[in-house]
Motif scaffolding. Structure first.
Motif, PDB file in Angstrom:
ATOM      1  N   LYS A  78      -7.692  29.186  10.354  1.00  0.00           N
ATOM      2  CA  LYS A  78      -8.621  30.030  11.109  1.00  0.00           C
ATOM      3  C   LYS A  78     -10.102  29.708  10.161  1.00  0.00           C
ATOM      4  N   ASP A  79      -9.975  28.878   9.396  1.00  0.00           N
ATOM      5  CA  ASP A  79     -11.423  28.492   8.662  1.00  0.00           C
ATOM      6  C   ASP A  79     -11.793  27.081   9.120  1.00  0.00           C
ATOM      7  N   ALA A  80     -11.183  26.667   9.848  1.00  0.00           N
ATOM      8  CA  ALA A  80     -11.851  25.421  10.666  1.00  0.00           C
ATOM      9  C   ALA A  80     -12.925  25.485  11.435  1.00  0.00           C
ATOM     10  N   GLU A  81     -14.063  24.716  11.396  1.00  0.00           N
ATOM     11  CA  GLU A  81     -15.268  24.683  11.894  1.00  0.00           C
ATOM     12  C   GLU A  81     -15.119  24.488  13.559  1.00  0.00           C
ATOM     13  N   TYR A  82     -15.867  25.316  14.203  1.00  0.00           N
ATOM     14  CA  TYR A  82     -15.368  25.186  15.691  1.00  0.00           C
ATOM     15  C   TYR A  82     -16.837  25.212  16.222  1.00  0.00           C
ATOM     16  N   LYS A  83     -17.096  24.010  16.901  1.00  0.00           N
ATOM     17  CA  LYS A  83     -18.240  23.768  17.722  1.00  0.00           C
ATOM     18  C   LYS A  83     -18.070  23.517  19.180  1.00  0.00           C
ATOM     19  N   PRO A  84     -17.989  24.336  19.974  1.00  0.00           N
ATOM     20  CA  PRO A  84     -17.469  23.934  21.439  1.00  0.00           C
ATOM     21  C   PRO A  84     -18.592  23.337  22.178  1.00  0.00           C
ATOM     22  N   ASN A  85     -19.814  23.558  21.867  1.00  0.00           N
ATOM     23  CA  ASN A  85     -21.122  23.055  22.419  1.00  0.00           C
ATOM     24  C   ASN A  85     -21.543  21.499  21.967  1.00  0.00           C
ATOM     25  N   TRP A  86     -20.673  21.199  20.840  1.00  0.00           N
ATOM     26  CA  TRP A  86     -21.149  19.715  20.430  1.00  0.00           C
ATOM     27  C   TRP A  86     -20.701  18.766  21.109  1.00  0.00           C
ATOM     28  N   GLU A  87     -21.438  17.564  21.580  1.00  0.00           N
ATOM     29  CA  GLU A  87     -20.947  16.676  22.319  1.00  0.00           C
ATOM     30  C   GLU A  87     -21.482  15.300  22.045  1.00  0.00           C
ATOM     31  N   HIS A  88     -22.571  15.235  21.103  1.00  0.00           N
ATOM     32  CA  HIS A  88     -23.054  13.686  20.510  1.00  0.00           C
ATOM     33  C   HIS A  88     -23.506  13.857  19.216  1.00  0.00           C
ATOM     34  N   SER A  89     -23.295  12.439  18.517  1.00  0.00           N
ATOM     35  CA  SER A  89     -23.668  12.382  17.368  1.00  0.00           C
ATOM     36  C   SER A  89     -24.364  10.694  17.255  1.00  0.00           C
ATOM     37  N   THR A  90     -25.487  10.392  17.007  1.00  0.00           N
ATOM     38  CA  THR A  90     -26.138   9.185  16.891  1.00  0.00           C
ATOM     39  C   THR A  90     -25.646   8.277  15.842  1.00  0.00           C
ATOM     40  N   LYS A  91     -25.271   9.134  14.657  1.00  0.00           N
ATOM     41  CA  LYS A  91     -24.740   8.439  13.588  1.00  0.00           C
ATOM     42  C   LYS A  91     -23.455   8.058  14.008  1.00  0.00           C
ATOM     43  N   ILE A  92     -22.542   8.803  14.396  1.00  0.00           N
ATOM     44  CA  ILE A  92     -20.897   8.497  14.786  1.00  0.00           C
ATOM     45  C   ILE A  92     -21.213   7.393  15.743  1.00  0.00           C
ATOM     46  N   GLU A  93     -22.059   7.381  16.629  1.00  0.00           N
ATOM     47  CA  GLU A  93     -22.101   6.401  17.473  1.00  0.00           C
ATOM     48  C   GLU A  93     -22.288   4.968  16.887  1.00  0.00           C
ATOM     49  N   VAL A  94     -23.550   5.027  16.038  1.00  0.00           N
ATOM     50  CA  VAL A  94     -23.808   3.616  15.445  1.00  0.00           C
ATOM     51  C   VAL A  94     -22.624   3.175  14.529  1.00  0.00           C
ATOM     52  N   ILE A  95     -22.104   3.978  14.041  1.00  0.00           N
ATOM     53  CA  ILE A  95     -20.884   3.565  12.926  1.00  0.00           C
ATOM     54  C   ILE A  95     -19.801   2.920  13.946  1.00  0.00           C
ATOM     55  N   VAL A  96     -19.385   3.710  14.826  1.00  0.00           N
ATOM     56  CA  VAL A  96     -17.920   3.097  15.577  1.00  0.00           C
ATOM     57  C   VAL A  96     -18.264   1.989  16.396  1.00  0.00           C
ATOM     58  N   TRP A  97     -19.626   1.764  16.618  1.00  0.00           N
ATOM     59  CA  TRP A  97     -20.133   0.473  17.341  1.00  0.00           C
ATOM     60  C   TRP A  97     -20.123  -0.866  16.579  1.00  0.00           C
ATOM     61  N   THR A  98     -21.117  -0.239  15.317  1.00  0.00           N
ATOM     62  CA  THR A  98     -21.574  -1.468  14.507  1.00  0.00           C
ATOM     63  C   THR A  98     -20.480  -2.228  13.446  1.00  0.00           C
TER      64      THR A  98
END
Length: 295
Positions: A78-98
């Motif tokens: 029940k303590d897990a972070e919940y973000k239903p409206n989150w959809e994009h992260s530039t940092k993650i995109e840069v990492i997973v492609w670079t």
């Protein structure tokens, strides 16, 4: 608190277990590819390890996350972070492609370099003249012809250490693959064709030789022993072969071919021939080359 701590311990064990299993596998098994005894084998082992480590930069985090995310975001947490409206992260995109792109570029460069440096036909730099050994794949045995020494053997090959060996490889039957794992490289033995392979042993010892290409019912017996000895030991071995009472002529070669059915169940014994027709290897190639050309 104790329950949460125990769960963290369980997660840590699950994350570390795959890595521990890989370490045990590599350290406890007899993996001859990583126990190289020659310059070609060492270069290929280094290539395999480098490639695996580069790919592990992606694979290991993915394996860890495949355990971490289901554990963290399980229904009971029940303590897990919940973000239903989150959809994009530039940092993650840069990492997973670079990161993958950089790894692909590194692997591509390594492949380009080693495709030339580890070419089986490339001669090994040495002050000594290469020893030529002609190799014929038969059913279900290996024939080795030493044209300079004018001797031949079955299922045993001996070579001097620290001297390059030029293997000329063909087949008098279906396609096989000539491979001495601890010395490196493998090339195909094909009827009517001559393939070429340069190898060199840097340590004395007995190495396993195999066919790495399935070729029929007797495939399991397509094995031989490769002995690496010093120069004196090689000369003694040559004299031992010359002392044999057998010669490799048309009649004895026909016997080798006729014994193919027996070798499906039982490996052909090591056999020495004190002399050999100097054109035997050439005749074997031309026999099948004529068939391929419709002659």
């Amino acid at each position: 608190m104790k329950i949460k701590r125990s769960k963290k311990v369980a997660f840590t064990l699950l994350a570390v277990l795959p890595i521990a299993l890989l370490v045990i596998l590599f350290t406890s098994s007899n993996m001859v590819l990583f126990d190289s005894k020659g310059p070609i084998g060492e270069a290929q082992s280094s290539l395999i390890i480098t490639s695996v480590l580069l790919m592990a930069i992606i694979i290991v985090p993915v394996l860890l996350m495949s355990v971490y995310f289901p554990y963290k975001y399980r229904h009971s947490n029940k303590d897990a972070e919940y973000k239903p409206n989150w959809e994009h992260s530039t940092k993650i995109e840069v990492i997973v492609w670079t990161v993958p792109c950089l790894i692909i570029l590194a692997l591509g460069w390594i492949t380009y370099e080693t495709s030339y440096s580890l070419d089986p036909r490339k001669e090994i730099a040495s002050e000594q003249k290469p020893l030529t050994i002609q190799v014929v794949a038969m059913n279900w045995k290996w024939l080795f012809i030493y044209p300079e020494q004018q001797i031949a053997t079955v299922n045993e090959v001996t070579l001097p250490v620290n001297r390059p060996v030029e293997f000329l490889v063909t087949s008098d039957t279906t396609m096989n693959s000539f491979f001495i794992p601890q010395l490196g490289s493998q090339v195909y033995a094909m009827a009517g064709m001559e393939n070429r392979l340069y190898l060199m042993a840097e340590e004395q010892g007995e190495y396993r030789g195999i066919s790495a290409n399935y070729s029929g019912f007797g495939f399991t017996n397509m094995k031989f022993k490769a002995h690496a000895v010093d120069d004196a030991g090689f000369d003694q071995w040559v004299q031992k072969v010359k002392a044999s009472d057998k010669v490799l002529n048309d009649g004895s070669y026909d016997v080798l071919e006729a014994n193919a059915k027996e070798q499906i169940k039982t490996p052909h014994p090591v056999t020495y021939f004190a002399s050999v027709d100097p054109l035997r290897f050439k005749d074997i190639i031309e026999k099948h080359a004529g068939v391929q050309n419709g002659l």
